[in-house]
Write a protein that holds these residues in place. Structure first.
Motif, short mmCIF file in Angstrom:
data_model
loop_
_atom_site.label_atom_id
_atom_site.label_comp_id
_atom_site.label_asym_id
_atom_site.label_seq_id
_atom_site.Cartn_x
_atom_site.Cartn_y
_atom_site.Cartn_z
N UNK A 185 0.83 -1.20 0.00
CA UNK A 185 0.00 0.00 0.00
C UNK A 185 0.86 1.26 0.00
N UNK A 186 1.99 1.21 0.69
CA UNK A 186 2.90 2.36 0.61
C UNK A 186 3.50 2.48 -0.79
N UNK A 187 3.82 1.36 -1.38
CA UNK A 187 4.33 1.40 -2.75
C UNK A 187 3.29 2.03 -3.68
N UNK A 188 2.04 1.67 -3.48
CA UNK A 188 0.97 2.25 -4.30
C UNK A 188 0.93 3.76 -4.18
N UNK A 189 1.02 4.24 -2.97
CA UNK A 189 0.97 5.69 -2.75
C UNK A 189 2.16 6.38 -3.40
N UNK A 190 3.34 5.79 -3.26
CA UNK A 190 4.53 6.37 -3.86
C UNK A 190 4.39 6.42 -5.38
N UNK A 191 3.90 5.35 -5.96
CA UNK A 191 3.71 5.31 -7.41
C UNK A 191 2.65 6.32 -7.86
N UNK A 192 1.58 6.44 -7.10
CA UNK A 192 0.55 7.41 -7.44
C UNK A 192 1.10 8.83 -7.42
N UNK A 193 1.91 9.14 -6.43
CA UNK A 193 2.50 10.47 -6.35
C UNK A 193 3.39 10.77 -7.55
N UNK A 194 3.94 9.73 -8.17
CA UNK A 194 4.79 9.92 -9.34
C UNK A 194 4.01 9.78 -10.65
#
Length: 442
Positions: A185-194
């Motif tokens: 889920x943290x990876x998802x957020x990081x990817x979304x921010x990019x």
């Protein structure tokens, strides 16, 4: 509404209390299987714990501490549970309890107490003291480099401090150590921010695939719904929220998603009833603001003002417990309060946390104070990661329009409405009207 997803996620520290499943190695670049096996975690990683489960954890740890009052790990576990309790109940008084338990753990074991360091980092992040969160996370990862939740603390702090590369590296380390719900889920957020929405969705699907409890499923479904809603995909968003509610009926975040979809599809009575329910149950600042803006959008200004006043009172309660959120204060003041207050809060936030969120907030605060020539530089900073954020694009468009840059303003406002035509019940209509005034399509 949707442009504030980062705000809500900042308030969701994942408490680490139970054992999750371990998969094969995973890389953040595409969230695809990597080479080699994942390193074994030095401590268990937990995804979400529901209210009843969390109460059980708290009671169990309290009982154990009555028998073993010098158990530093259990004191740390209790402190982390209190941080999560504050999130679940929207009651910031649990922060003081968390601090007391964590400090007791550190008194019992003052040297190399990694569980307490992690708990203190979670508490600092929950209070928006991200510099302290970074310090605690860095200490914990240095002492226990195979402990995934330590990297979670570090990633959360670095994201809000504006260290995007550092945050990505921390998330990758968390994935390397334990590719479970918390890391995906943290990876998802990081990817979304990019700006990598499809990769973000893939990461959440991976999280959903390893979910071990109804609460995990509800958590993943909510953020899958958020990704869809933020992209204007209302049917998909609704489907994800409803599937989440099948797993955990009555989940407040999922009810908020349902209410957003109702508002976006013109079912205003349903939306208002939904927001009335969730704000009475959990008066989080985001929910109060969304409810107020919906009320204002349908001409119920006095009731909207009640929600904004409640929001201000709630922020005071958080501040009294050591949680000062100048980002939220600036956003609310810019649209519903005093422009000077908005600018003061935004400048304070930017001084401490130079993230894309604080850059956007400062740009908008400068705009409402008539300082658009200064504001435009901060819209560039807000866009630096490539995030497809409708609110950011709307703010940029309105600032450019005020500077007389009509073509650039039309492009930015059109982008906001392409990303998500339902991003705000107040701002989306204003974006359409501004486009018409600028001679562009509505």
């Amino acid at each position: 509404m949707a442009g504030r997803s980062g705000w809500l996620r900042r308030l969701v520290p994942l408490v680490v209390l139970l054992v999750g499943a371990v998969l094969a190695g995973v890389t953040l670049n595409g969230v695809l299987p990597g080479t080699g096996d994942a390193a074994p975690a030095a401590a268990p990683v937990t995804p979400q714990v529901g209210r009843s489960g969390l109460n059980a954890v708290i009671h169990a740890t309290q009982d154990k501490l009555r028998r073993l009052p010098d158990d530093s790990v259990t004191w740390a576990r209790l402190g982390s549970a209190y941080v999560e309790q504050a999130r679940i109940t929207a009651d910031p008084s649990f922060y003081a309890k968390a601090q007391g338990a964590l400090e007791r753990s550190l008194r019992v074991m003052p040297i190399d107490n990694v569980p307490a360091m992690i708990g203190m980092g979670q508490l600092a992040n929950a209070r928006h003291d991200f510099a302290a969160g970074q310090r605690w996370g860095a200490q914990a990862t240095a002492l226990a480099p195979l402990t995934a939740e330590a990297y979670g603390v570090l990633a959360d702090a670095l994201t809000q401090l504006g260290d995007a590369d550092g945050a990505t590296a921390a998330v990758q380390s968390m994935l390397d150590v334990h590719p479970g719900v918390a890391s995906f889920t943290r990876a998802s957020y990081d990817l979304e921010l990019h700006g990598r929405a499809e990769d973000a969705r893939s990461a959440l699907q991976r999280a959903l695939g390893v979910s071990a409890s109804p609460d995990d499923v509800a958590f993943c479904r909510y953020y899958l719904g958020e990704l869809a809603f933020n992209a204007g995909q209302l049917d998909e968003a609704s489907s994800q929220y409803e599937q989440g509610l099948l797993a955990v009926p009555g989940n407040t975040a999922l009810l908020q998603g349902r209410a957003k979809v109702a508002a976006a599809t013109g079912r205003i009575a349903d939306a208002l009833a939904g927001y009335a329910q969730i704000t009475s149950r959990m008066p989080l600042p985001q929910y109060l603001l969304e409810y107020g803006e919906l009320l204002e959008s349908v001409g119920r200004a006095p009731q909207a003002r009640e929600q904004y006043d409640l929001l201000a009172a709630q922020q005071q309660l958080y501040a009294a417990q050591g949680s000062v959120d100048d980002l939220a204060a600036s956003q609310v003041a810019a649209d519903h309060g005093n422009p000077a207050d908005a600018l003061r809060s935004a400048q304070q936030e930017w001084t401490r946390h130079q993230s894309v969120f604080s850059a956007d907030a400062l740009a908008w605060a400068l705009h409402v104070n008539g300082r658009d020539s200064e504001a435009v530089a901060y819209t560039d900073k807000a866009a630096k990661l490539g995030s497809r954020n409708a609110t950011f694009a709307y703010h940029r468009g309105m600032i450019l329009a005020s500077l007389g840059r009509a073509a650039d303003a039309r492009a930015a406002l059109s982008q906001a409405l392409v990303i998500n035509p339902h991003f705000s019940p107040l701002a989306a209509p204003r974006a359409r009207q501004a486009l018409t005034d600028l001679g562009g399509p509505r």
